[in-house]
Write a protein that holds these residues in place. Structure first.
Motif, PDB file in Angstrom:
ATOM      1  N   LEU A  67       0.816  -1.210   0.000  1.00 33.76           N
ATOM      2  CA  LEU A  67       0.000   0.000   0.000  1.00 33.76           C
ATOM      3  C   LEU A  67       0.851   1.261   0.000  1.00 33.76           C
ATOM      4  N   TYR A  68       1.934   1.276   0.809  1.00 31.64           N
ATOM      5  CA  TYR A  68       2.752   2.483   0.874  1.00 31.64           C
ATOM      6  C   TYR A  68       3.292   2.861  -0.496  1.00 31.64           C
ATOM      7  N   ARG A 104       2.308   1.878  -3.496  1.00 33.37           N
ATOM      8  CA  ARG A 104       1.247   2.215  -4.450  1.00 33.37           C
ATOM      9  C   ARG A 104       0.805   3.666  -4.248  1.00 33.37           C
ATOM     10  N   PHE A 105       0.689   4.069  -2.975  1.00 34.15           N
ATOM     11  CA  PHE A 105       0.301   5.445  -2.672  1.00 34.15           C
ATOM     12  C   PHE A 105       1.407   6.416  -3.092  1.00 34.15           C
ATOM     13  N   ALA A 114       1.400   6.901  -6.816  1.00 38.36           N
ATOM     14  CA  ALA A 114       0.238   7.695  -7.227  1.00 38.36           C
ATOM     15  C   ALA A 114       0.436   9.171  -6.894  1.00 38.36           C
ATOM     16  N   THR A 115       1.038   9.437  -5.737  1.00 32.56           N
ATOM     17  CA  THR A 115       1.246  10.819  -5.313  1.00 32.56           C
ATOM     18  C   THR A 115       2.235  11.535  -6.216  1.00 32.56           C
TER      19      THR A 115
END
Length: 326
Positions: free
Chosen positions: A257-258, A260-261, A264-265
């Protein structure tokens, strides 16, 4: 058991969390808008880390403190709401959270990478710059190390960055009242221009040893641009040194998750993660192979994250030297 000062700090921070969250939302929104204008949004990360360390009293950096307060990409309200309550909690408790201690302590997690690398690069500058006639900050962004050098430093300083980001920085330095007269600014796009040619035209002498600082840049370039930059550095004088950080392919491919975020950021700000050193363990050897293919020798190195087949390293800090004709 947590120290009483830590309990006080985190209690106050939690109570102020709604304000802090609003501040971050305002800040991130402005950062995304700034990134779309052609000015590097990710360059704010290292600047905000140095600003925080300055205000926590762990690393003095007056230029970072003054610059961030007038930078167009950072909203004044967002800055006050996101940092003000935390700094107040620190002043009332005397506690310094791990992210802002200097030197950084212990294992480096991805969210602390910008803070942790400050110490690594500062140490590289302290160790190598006294032996150099030239100091080149590649992809300088809003780096402030040139403005922390002693007035009698006998070194010529160059900052190389994209024209738009550099223009904003120069305007902001003037607005903040920071003397930049000792710095030679060289506008160049790493992926489209011969930055070394531009640097040489601006007065850089490739026959004299230089320290190259390349912070927070490699991961946003195509592999060809990374290798081309390393080869250009290798073509300079024997004894030249480059200090840089990097991600591995783990950071680009992980489904955690980290990451992927994070991907995206950065994409939202217009700066996509593109390059990672092969994470096949031991990743240090993969990095050494890359550097050798470009004419450089790995010297100091710190792997970030586990480096095993089941948990691969996600990045690292490194210095490399020019020790043979390229």
């Amino acid at each position: 058991m947590r120290k009483p000062s830590a309990v006080v700090f985190y209690t106050l921070s939690i109570l102020a969390s709604p304000l802090i969250l609003i501040g971050y939302i305002v800040w991130v929104g402005k950062t995304i808008a700034t990134g779309r204008s052609g000015v590097s949004g990710t360059a704010q990360g290292p600047l905000s880390a140095r600003f925080s360390e300055h205000n926590f009293g762990t690393r003095r950096d007056e230029a970072a403190d003054r610059l961030i307060r007038v930078l167009p990409g950072i909203p004044r309200l967002g800055l006050r709401l996101a940092t003000g309550p935390v700094l107040l909690a620190h002043r009332l408790s005397g506690y310094v959270p791990r992210a802002f201690r200097y030197p950084f302590e212990g294992e480096v997690s991805p969210q602390y990478e910008a803070s942790a690398r400050i110490w690594f690069f500062d140490a590289a500058v302290d160790r190598h710059l006294p032996d150099m006639a030239q100091f080149v900050i590649l992809g300088a962004g809003f780096d402030t190390r040139a403005y922390r050098l002693p007035a009698d430093a006998r070194v010529r300083v160059f900052e190389v960055d994209s024209p738009r980001t550099q223009l904003v920085k120069r305007e902001t330095l003037a607005k903040a009242g920071i003397d930049a007269s000792a710095v030679t600014f060289v506008p160049a796009d790493f992926e489209k221009q011969d930055w070394l040619g531009c640097l040489t035209s601006a007065g850089f002498d490739p026959g004299e040893p230089a320290l190259f600082l390349w912070e927070g840049v490699t991961m946003y370039l195509e592999r060809a641009a990374v290798e081309d930059t390393l080869r250009k550095i290798a073509s300079t004088a024997l004894g030249s040194v480059v200090a840089f950080d990097y991600f591995t392919s783990e950071a680009l491919d992980s489904r955690a998750l980290y990451w992927r975020f994070a991907r995206a950021t950065t994409k939202a700000t217009g700066e996509v993660l593109k390059f990672g050193v092969d994470s096949t363990p031991p990743s240090r050897e993969r990095l050494a192979e890359l550097l050798a293919s470009c004419g450089l020798s790995l010297s100091d190195h710190r792997t970030l994250g586990a480096d095993t087949p089941s948990r691969r390293a996600w990045g690292g800090f490194a210095t490399a030297t020019v020790d043979k004709p390229s």
